[in-house]
Motif scaffolding. Structure first.
Motif, PDB file in Angstrom:
ATOM      1  N   ILE A   1      19.953  18.259   5.232  1.00  0.00           N
ATOM      2  CA  ILE A   1      19.807  17.456   4.014  1.00  0.00           C
ATOM      3  C   ILE A   1      19.067  16.159   4.304  1.00  0.00           C
ATOM      4  N   ILE A   2      19.421  15.498   5.396  1.00  0.00           N
ATOM      5  CA  ILE A   2      18.751  14.240   5.749  1.00  0.00           C
ATOM      6  C   ILE A   2      17.269  14.474   6.025  1.00  0.00           C
TER       7      ILE A   2
ATOM      8  N   VAL B   1      15.384  15.108   2.699  1.00  0.00           N
ATOM      9  CA  VAL B   1      15.165  13.880   1.931  1.00  0.00           C
ATOM     10  C   VAL B   1      14.057  13.038   2.573  1.00  0.00           C
TER      11      VAL B   1
ATOM     12  N   GLN C   1      10.631  14.630   1.918  1.00  0.00           N
ATOM     13  CA  GLN C   1      10.127  14.393   0.570  1.00  0.00           C
ATOM     14  C   GLN C   1       9.653  12.948   0.388  1.00  0.00           C
ATOM     15  N   LEU C   2      10.410  12.003   0.940  1.00  0.00           N
ATOM     16  CA  LEU C   2       9.999  10.604   0.823  1.00  0.00           C
ATOM     17  C   LEU C   2       8.669  10.354   1.530  1.00  0.00           C
TER      18      LEU C   2
END
Length: 64
Positions: A14-15, A18, A21-22
């Motif tokens: 998950i990290i 994220v 995507q950033l």
């Protein structure tokens, strides 16, 4: 294999997702790729111990 290991691997995934995507949205595709590869390496390093235990168990069962 403990349930904690599954949750740790999921948290890393998950990290990394994220962060990926950033970084892509900010135009840093090369750093996003490196982040994804680093996340994969971290997850594999977490699993290596469990795979070693699996091979030891297989050796014990088949008597090698």
């Amino acid at each position: 294999m403990d349930v904690d290991m599954i949750f740790k691997i999921a948290a890393v995934g998950i990290i990394v997702a994220v962060l990926n995507q950033l970084l892509i949205r900010s135009g840093r595709e090369d750093q996003a790729l490196l982040t994804t590869i680093a996340g994969l390496v971290v997850a594999l390093m977490m699993i290596i111990g469990e795979i070693s235990d699996l091979f030891d168990t297989i050796k014990d069962v088949f008597g090698f």
